[in-house]
Design a protein around this motif. Sequence first.
Motif, short mmCIF file in Angstrom:
data_model
loop_
_atom_site.label_atom_id
_atom_site.label_comp_id
_atom_site.label_asym_id
_atom_site.label_seq_id
_atom_site.Cartn_x
_atom_site.Cartn_y
_atom_site.Cartn_z
N THR A 178 12.91 7.71 -1.64
CA THR A 178 13.83 7.56 -1.51
C THR A 178 14.15 5.80 -2.48
OG1 THR A 178 14.83 6.30 0.63
CG2 THR A 178 15.12 8.16 -0.09
N GLU A 179 15.05 5.99 -3.35
CA GLU A 179 15.19 4.98 -4.50
C GLU A 179 15.60 3.31 -3.28
OE1 GLU A 179 17.00 3.18 -8.36
OE2 GLU A 179 15.26 4.68 -8.30
N ALA A 180 16.27 3.61 -2.67
CA ALA A 180 17.02 2.15 -1.76
C ALA A 180 15.27 2.23 -0.71
CB ALA A 180 17.70 3.02 -1.08
N LYS A 181 14.83 2.77 0.28
CA LYS A 181 14.12 2.72 0.73
C LYS A 181 12.51 1.91 0.35
CE LYS A 181 12.00 3.17 4.82
NZ LYS A 181 13.46 2.86 5.97
N GLN A 182 12.67 1.98 -1.50
CA GLN A 182 11.26 1.36 -2.06
C GLN A 182 12.13 -0.04 -2.26
OE1 GLN A 182 10.87 2.47 -6.22
NE2 GLN A 182 10.38 4.44 -5.79
N GLU A 183 13.35 -0.61 -2.41
CA GLU A 183 13.66 -2.15 -2.82
C GLU A 183 13.61 -2.60 -1.54
OE1 GLU A 183 18.30 -3.33 -4.00
OE2 GLU A 183 17.43 -1.12 -5.06
N HIS A 210 11.67 -6.05 -1.10
CA HIS A 210 12.62 -6.87 -0.59
C HIS A 210 12.13 -7.40 0.37
CE1 HIS A 210 16.51 -9.33 0.12
NE2 HIS A 210 16.04 -9.28 1.61
N THR A 211 11.32 -7.16 1.39
CA THR A 211 10.20 -7.50 2.16
C THR A 211 8.98 -8.07 1.83
OG1 THR A 211 11.28 -5.96 3.78
CG2 THR A 211 9.23 -6.58 4.48
N GLU A 269 0.80 -1.21 -0.25
CA GLU A 269 -0.18 -0.08 -0.31
C GLU A 269 0.88 1.42 0.14
OE1 GLU A 269 -2.76 -0.27 3.12
OE2 GLU A 269 -3.36 1.53 2.62
N THR A 270 1.81 0.99 1.27
CA THR A 270 2.34 2.90 0.67
C THR A 270 3.69 2.59 -0.62
OG1 THR A 270 3.22 1.48 2.89
CG2 THR A 270 4.70 3.02 2.60
N LEU A 271 3.57 1.40 -1.22
CA LEU A 271 4.52 1.94 -2.32
C LEU A 271 3.65 2.30 -3.54
CD1 LEU A 271 6.46 -1.77 -2.47
CD2 LEU A 271 7.45 0.65 -2.44
#
Length: 478
Positions: free
Chosen positions: A280-285, A289-290, A271-273
């Motif tokens: 940030t892209e790192a956070k997205q990744e 991943h989770t 949902e957040t995505l």
Amino acid sequence: MVQRVFSTQLESILYSVNQYSENVVHQWRQSLDQPVAPDGDVEKGLVNNLFQNNRSVLAIRFLDLASHQVEAEYFNNNKAIHIDEWPSTAEIQKLQDYLKSNYQRVDTKMMTDSTLMLYFLSKNREGEHVCQLVINPRTFVLQTMSPQIQQIAQNLFFISISDSTSGSVVYSTEDNTELTGKVEKEKMWYIPGYELGIRLKAKTLEELASERTQRDNYMLIGLTIVVLLGLYFVIWNIRKEMKLAELKSEFVSNVSHEIRTPLALISMYAETLLLKRVKTEAKQEEYLHTIHQESGRLTDIVNRILNFSRLEKNRLKYQFSVINLGELVPEIMTSMKSHLEAAQVECRFSSQVDQALVYADSDVVKTMLVNLVDNAIKYSAEKDKKIGIRLVKKTKSVWVEVEDNGIGISPKNQKHVFEQFFRVTEGNLAHKAKGSGLGLNLVKRMMKAHGGSVALRSKLGEGSTFILKFPVKKQNHA
Ligand code: ADP
């Protein structure tokens, strides 16, 4: 009471012996009382026939009561004997009274010690004629009665006939000796002075009764044991069923709990995505991943339940082939690398040999190993987790050992960890860790299907080692 019933039974046996003598006597009467001419050929034939078949009958006389004459006189084997017995008027009267009531009575009286007279009124000659039979009572007993007595006595009783006046034994089923012990006695109907005796063979009534009581007691004890065993079995089954029902309901709540966490994480991160709230892209990744990791966990849980259900229904199909555990185990460990890293576990593999061939299903071996490694991670403290995987070759088997330095299992629980739905509830970590209680039961069943077994060595607070034992000889199946 028992004694009385028993005596009555013995009496009735003696009665049947007497009854037999009566049958014989009345057969004689019937064969002689025929509408034939006195002293004629037919009568001679009848008499001779009776003489031939009965040695005990010494003589037969026909008397005419009106003329007080002897109509005919016959002797067995032509051995003449002197007879001057004539029934008295009172005796004749008695027989006539019976005859009027349509009963043709045969009366008896002793003549001498060794001769007995039987007499009856001829029905065919309107009760005006008497037929007399002179018999030797001893021969009658020995020849006519003895076979029947033997048959009645069988192996159960001793029966004797004795002459009560002289006290001598005339006949006995027991070597012509007098009966001793508890003897039941009865007079013989047709031989005055002769007495029948009977007693049980070998045992007294008391012995019989105590034997019976003993047998009844044994049966009672046996029955009680059977009933108690049955009861124990029923209770044991009920308890087992209750325990299973309890474990099943715990299983449902455990699995729901286990599924809920990854589902909540996946749904929250997705949902957040979707709302593009992640900058940030790192956070997205990290979120992706989770999601990936949690869906993997979900798949594992579902697979485990599916496997269990297939095993329950015997629908799990194994693809056996010869595999080298020396290669397969390191391969599986490599596939779990990221998982192990994420859990911050130090995992080492060691082997005494390069090649360890077994006959197995490689996917199933992977499922089992992943299960054991997962447990080793789950049931170890947060820090310094160490897992050692060893391949050990024995003479008849190959062992894959999975050792951890986790919380360990108490001896009491070690007995149960392989049971379906069983989970250790005491201890903080064991309680907190999520699980279904199916993993080790699956491993146990899968190892059985491989012709092997799973063993456990563990010490509470120090760690556990699970050992998969594959039989080595199965490689011949290839
Ligand atoms: P679960 O899904 O609960 O892990 P398992 O059948 O795999 O079910 O294990 C049964 C129980 O055995 C677990 O609940 C746990 O208490 C205990 N157990 C299994 N593996 C270990 C281990 N390596 N160390 C300590 N306890 C263990």
